[in-house]
Design an enzyme around this catalytic site. Structure first.
Site, PDB file in Angstrom:
ATOM      1  N   SER A 191      26.441  49.411 -82.582  1.00  0.00           N
ATOM      2  CA  SER A 191      25.759  48.159 -82.892  1.00  0.00           C
ATOM      3  C   SER A 191      24.828  48.357 -84.090  1.00  0.00           C
ATOM      4  O   SER A 191      25.291  48.708 -85.170  1.00  0.00           O
ATOM      5  CB  SER A 191      25.008  47.654 -81.652  1.00  0.00           C
ATOM      6  OG  SER A 191      24.566  46.342 -81.843  1.00  0.00           O
ATOM      7  N   ASP A 262      46.849  34.983 -73.726  1.00  0.00           N
ATOM      8  CA  ASP A 262      47.011  36.324 -73.170  1.00  0.00           C
ATOM      9  C   ASP A 262      48.441  36.833 -73.306  1.00  0.00           C
ATOM     10  O   ASP A 262      48.688  37.954 -73.778  1.00  0.00           O
ATOM     11  CB  ASP A 262      46.557  36.313 -71.694  1.00  0.00           C
ATOM     12  CG  ASP A 262      46.745  37.647 -71.006  1.00  0.00           C
ATOM     13  OD1 ASP A 262      46.993  38.641 -71.714  1.00  0.00           O
ATOM     14  OD2 ASP A 262      46.626  37.701 -69.768  1.00  0.00           O
ATOM     15  N   ASP A 265      50.500  38.681 -76.530  1.00  0.00           N
ATOM     16  CA  ASP A 265      50.510  40.085 -76.941  1.00  0.00           C
ATOM     17  C   ASP A 265      51.495  40.901 -76.116  1.00  0.00           C
ATOM     18  O   ASP A 265      51.533  42.125 -76.203  1.00  0.00           O
ATOM     19  CB  ASP A 265      49.099  40.689 -76.906  1.00  0.00           C
ATOM     20  CG  ASP A 265      48.410  40.508 -75.560  1.00  0.00           C
ATOM     21  OD1 ASP A 265      49.095  40.612 -74.517  1.00  0.00           O
ATOM     22  OD2 ASP A 265      47.188  40.269 -75.533  1.00  0.00           O
ATOM     23  N   VAL A 267      51.625  41.374 -72.889  1.00  0.00           N
ATOM     24  CA  VAL A 267      51.150  41.925 -71.626  1.00  0.00           C
ATOM     25  C   VAL A 267      50.219  40.912 -70.952  1.00  0.00           C
ATOM     26  O   VAL A 267      49.257  40.463 -71.559  1.00  0.00           O
ATOM     27  CB  VAL A 267      50.354  43.237 -71.850  1.00  0.00           C
ATOM     28  CG1 VAL A 267      50.046  43.899 -70.522  1.00  0.00           C
ATOM     29  CG2 VAL A 267      51.110  44.173 -72.759  1.00  0.00           C
ATOM     30  N   ASP A 269      47.417  40.652 -68.921  1.00  0.00           N
ATOM     31  CA  ASP A 269      46.372  41.479 -68.308  1.00  0.00           C
ATOM     32  C   ASP A 269      45.011  40.791 -68.382  1.00  0.00           C
ATOM     33  O   ASP A 269      43.973  41.403 -68.176  1.00  0.00           O
ATOM     34  CB  ASP A 269      46.305  42.853 -68.988  1.00  0.00           C
ATOM     35  CG  ASP A 269      46.123  42.738 -70.493  1.00  0.00           C
ATOM     36  OD1 ASP A 269      46.012  41.593 -71.002  1.00  0.00           O
ATOM     37  OD2 ASP A 269      46.092  43.774 -71.174  1.00  0.00           O
ATOM     38  N   ILE A 271      43.667  39.754 -71.035  1.00  0.00           N
ATOM     39  CA  ILE A 271      43.001  40.162 -72.280  1.00  0.00           C
ATOM     40  C   ILE A 271      43.785  39.634 -73.480  1.00  0.00           C
ATOM     41  O   ILE A 271      44.995  39.810 -73.564  1.00  0.00           O
ATOM     42  CB  ILE A 271      42.919  41.702 -72.360  1.00  0.00           C
ATOM     43  CG1 ILE A 271      42.025  42.226 -71.237  1.00  0.00           C
ATOM     44  CG2 ILE A 271      42.409  42.156 -73.711  1.00  0.00           C
ATOM     45  CD1 ILE A 271      42.111  43.718 -71.050  1.00  0.00           C
ATOM     46  N   ASP A 410      33.998  41.331 -78.245  1.00  0.00           N
ATOM     47  CA  ASP A 410      32.583  41.568 -78.555  1.00  0.00           C
ATOM     48  C   ASP A 410      31.847  40.240 -78.692  1.00  0.00           C
ATOM     49  O   ASP A 410      32.142  39.445 -79.593  1.00  0.00           O
ATOM     50  CB  ASP A 410      32.472  42.388 -79.843  1.00  0.00           C
ATOM     51  CG  ASP A 410      31.067  42.898 -80.077  1.00  0.00           C
ATOM     52  OD1 ASP A 410      30.096  42.170 -79.766  1.00  0.00           O
ATOM     53  OD2 ASP A 410      30.925  44.028 -80.574  1.00  0.00           O
ATOM     54  N   HIS A 450      30.558  44.245 -76.226  1.00  0.00           N
ATOM     55  CA  HIS A 450      29.779  44.889 -77.278  1.00  0.00           C
ATOM     56  C   HIS A 450      29.453  46.344 -76.888  1.00  0.00           C
ATOM     57  O   HIS A 450      28.727  46.573 -75.922  1.00  0.00           O
ATOM     58  CB  HIS A 450      28.488  44.093 -77.489  1.00  0.00           C
ATOM     59  CG  HIS A 450      27.704  44.542 -78.672  1.00  0.00           C
ATOM     60  ND1 HIS A 450      28.255  44.656 -79.932  1.00  0.00           N
ATOM     61  CD2 HIS A 450      26.412  44.914 -78.804  1.00  0.00           C
ATOM     62  CE1 HIS A 450      27.334  45.077 -80.771  1.00  0.00           C
ATOM     63  NE2 HIS A 450      26.207  45.236 -80.116  1.00  0.00           N
TER      64      HIS A 450
END
Ligand code: NAG
Ligand code: NAG
Ligand code: NAG
Ligand code: NAG
Ligand code: NAG
Ligand code: NAG
Ligand code: NAG
Ligand code: NAG
Ligand code: NAG
Ligand code: NAG
Ligand code: NAG
Length: 551
Positions: A191, A262, A265, A267, A269, A271, A410, A450
């Site tokens: 950071s 999601d 990509d 997958v 998951d 994310i 982040d 983050h």
């Protein structure tokens, strides 16, 4: 060997003498220190595992009386180093016994608005044998503005000077304590710590051989300013207005993003691996369309607010100066902005820094924050804090190495900034991508918040995160070890494997692992990773056992 009672006595006596000898050496260093402008405040020789007090620690750094524990037998020194007639930094030094010392220096930086010593990274470093150092960057406390008010030299320490002084004093102390120079000097920070590291490479390229820079806050003033601008875009501080998007609506908005992107990509998951690749249209969440019920759906004004929430920051003259907020991320900037029905940003750095260092006005508050307040700060650039300079040519030419990493969830520093910075450095140096990768590699960690945390496999030996997993102390899993191996053995990291632990307890049960890849070697690769409490652990190592897709 068979240990009789007398043998044990001899054995223990040997260690007692060794410890006494190290303690003497530590006392001698403290009494006979010859480092310019330095004063020793305390020193102690501490055996591995000793827990000790940190008196005088301010509340925002964990005070009033937190403790730390050593991770090796160390000579611990606390010094102040004057940096100007009106400023000083505090320095913390942990010097492992010479047989355990690995011949290297590890310096550390700060977080946020600075002011707290990074004990976590010092502990990890000393445990690995580094002579490890930390600094308060010239002021005590990570919340507040009075330390900056009318203190341009204190701002200089935080802005650009503290890490350089830390580097010089660290090397000098090591030389005096061990009677030999450190063979290499490293730095690890996240950071603000990442900002300090990049800035150091630009201003003081001789200081370090290797830099581990997490979620770097380069372009620091735009990052901090974005908190005010984004909050205002969603109607803050008018929290009863029809444009204001209420805290309880945000989890539903983020969930809608995850539902939409999601799978793209490869997958499922939870994310969104590459949030910058998508555009989100909040229209689908309008009241009446059926996606969200009547208590969470968006009014037409709120749709507009959410749309603007995910647009880049633009200066008063119309230039894009900071990339868009990450899709799928935590939304504190939008949802943590009131206390008991009163508008108040939980992100305090904006008010603290603009009050103390930009406006010199103890009454200033961010309720009317605007692009011109941002532009003014940029034009002043207090203490050269902004650190957006991309000319790293001296560091590059001397053979220095940088491993940088950034979580793609982040919520504080948008990861697109790291991508832009990387590209900007390449343009400034006018070199090929291959040349870039010979000294600077950027790893994105999908699903990391983050610096650490989040749903992704984020643990890679992150700066500011103690402890390291002792089972994964190698260059494949630990970014600091990967850096050392790059600097000293020339082995550039192709992949760093991120680890996800049950309940995020580092060193606990592994639930998933995942390969990360440096920026740009197209095509982007995705590993076929599935998060499941039932399938653990999943090992996906270098070479892409996972499926490959064209991004
Ligand atoms: C004290 O420091 C000076 C200067 O660094 C050095 O010459 C001297 O040998 C040191 N004394 C001891 C007892 O180590
Ligand atoms: C910070 O706190 C330490 C004690 O922990 C003290 O020695 C030092 O003088 C303080 N520094 C400043 C700049 O207030
Ligand atoms: C310090 O003690 C811990 C706990 O016993 C141990 O795991 C670690 O290896 C020790 N560190 C060193 C440098 O000896
Ligand atoms: C010692 O501090 C003074 C300011 O007080 C500064 O000018 C000088 O450069 C410092 N010396 C070193 C070696 O850092
Ligand atoms: C800050 O403001 C105070 C009082 O308003 C004033 O005395 C002081 O000179 C100002 N400092 C700077 C650096 O402008
Ligand atoms: C918002 O409305 C509530 C009640 O509806 C009221 O108590 C509160 O003071 C209002 N807040 C602001 C900032 O106007
Ligand atoms: C709307 O949906 C949320 C989340 O699913 C739920 O907690 C809430 O009770 C629902 N409200 C209404 C009015 O149905
Ligand atoms: C918010 O309200 C609660 C309950 O009334 C109270 O305990 C708390 O101190 C208030 N917080 C602030 C920051 O005023
Ligand atoms: C913000 O601007 C409005 C309108 O000009 C003004 O009434 C208000 O006092 C300002 N608030 C602050 C905190 O400056
Ligand atoms: C460097 O290479 C040597 C020889 O292969 C190995 O023993 C050492 O562990 C490596 N060091 C690092 C930091 O990777
Ligand atoms: C790891 O998993 C095992 C088996 O489920 C469990 O017994 C143990 O408590 C877990 N350990 C940790 C540190 O969570």
């Amino acid at each position: 060997m068979h240990l009789s009672i007398s043998n044990i006595a001899v054995f223990l006596g040997f260690f007692a003498r060794l410890a006494a000898c190290s303690a003497d050496k530590c006392a001698l260093l403290a009494s006979n220190i010859s480092v310019a402008n330095s004063t020793v405040i305390t020193y102690d020789y501490l055996l591995n595992g000793t827990t000790f007090d940190l008196p005088g620690t301010v509340e925002s750094c964990g005070g009033p009386n937190p403790k730390a524990s050593t991770t090796a037998n160390v000579c611990r020194l606390v010094l102040t180093v004057t940096t100007s007639p009106s400023s000083e930094i505090q320095l913390e030094a942990w010097l492992p016994d010479s047989p355990a010392w690995n011949g290297r220096v590890l310096a550390t930086g700060n977080g946020g608005i600075g002011g707290c010593i990074d004990y976590a990274t010092i502990q990890n470093g000393a445990g690995l044998g580094f002579a490890s150092f930390g600094t308060n960057a010239g002021h005590n406390g990570s919340v507040g503005y009075d330390f900056f008010l009318n203190q341009p030299e204190v701002i200089n320490d935080f802005g650009h000077r503290a890490i350089h002084v830390e580097a010089e004093v660290s090397k000098e102390l090591v030389h005096q304590y061990y009677g030999t120079k450190a063979r290499k000097a490293y730095y690890a920070g996240c950071s603000t710590g990442g900002r300090q590291g990049f800035q150091n490479a630009h201003l003081y390229p001789e200081d370090f051989d290797g830099l581990l820079l997490g979620s770097p806050g380069v372009d620091w003033l735009h990052i901090v300013a974005s908190k005010g601008i984004l909050a205002r875009r969603i109607g803050w501080p008018y929290i009863n207005s029809s444009a204001y998007v209420r805290p309880e609506q945000w989890p539903a908005i983020v969930e809608a993003q995850i539902q939409e992107f999601d799978a793209l990509d490869g997958v499922l998951d939870g994310i969104i691996d590459e949030p910058t690749k998508h555009r989100f249209d909040p229209m689908s969440l309008t009241c009446g369309t059926g996606l969200l019920n009547s208590s969470l759906c968006l009014s037409p004004q709120q749709v507009e607010s959410v749309r603007r929430a995910y647009e880049p920051i633009v200066s008063s003259s119309g230039q894009i100066v900071y990339p868009a907020f990450e899709l799928g991320s935590k939304t504190d900037v939008f949802s943590a902005n009131q206390v008991n029905g009163t508008a108040k940003l939980s992100y305090t750095i904006l008010q603290d820094f603009w009050r103390g260092a930009v406006f010199n006005n103890t009454h200033w508050t961010p309720e009317n924050f605007s692009e011109s307040d941002m532009d003014l700060a940029i034009s002043i650039n207090p203490g050269q804090v902004n650190a957006a300079e991309k000319d790293l040519s001296s560091f590059y030419r001397k053979g220095g190495k940088i491993i940088s990493y950034h979580g793609r969830n982040d919520e504080t520093v948008t990861s697109a900034l790291s991508e832009q910075f990387f590209t900007g450095v390449q343009t400034a140096l006018d070199v090929t991508l291959q040349d870039m990768h010979s000294f600077y590699r950027l790893f994105f960690l999908p699903g990391m918040h983050h610096c650490s945390g989040g749903p992704g496999a984020w643990s890679i030996g992150n700066a500011q995160k103690y402890p390291y997993d002792k089972k994964l102390l190698d260059s494949k899993h630990n970014a600091l070890i990967a850096l050392v191996s790059w600097v000293e053995n020339g082995t550039a990291p192709e992949t760093i494997v991120g680890t996800k632990y049950e309940d995020d307890v580092i060193g606990g049960n592994i639930t998933a692992q995942r390969s990360k890849y440096p920026l740009h070697p197209a095509p982007h690769k995705f590993s076929a990773l599935r998060f499941s409490q039932n399938i653990a652990p999943i090992h996906l190592l270098a070479g892409g056992t996972g499926s490959m897709m064209q991004a």
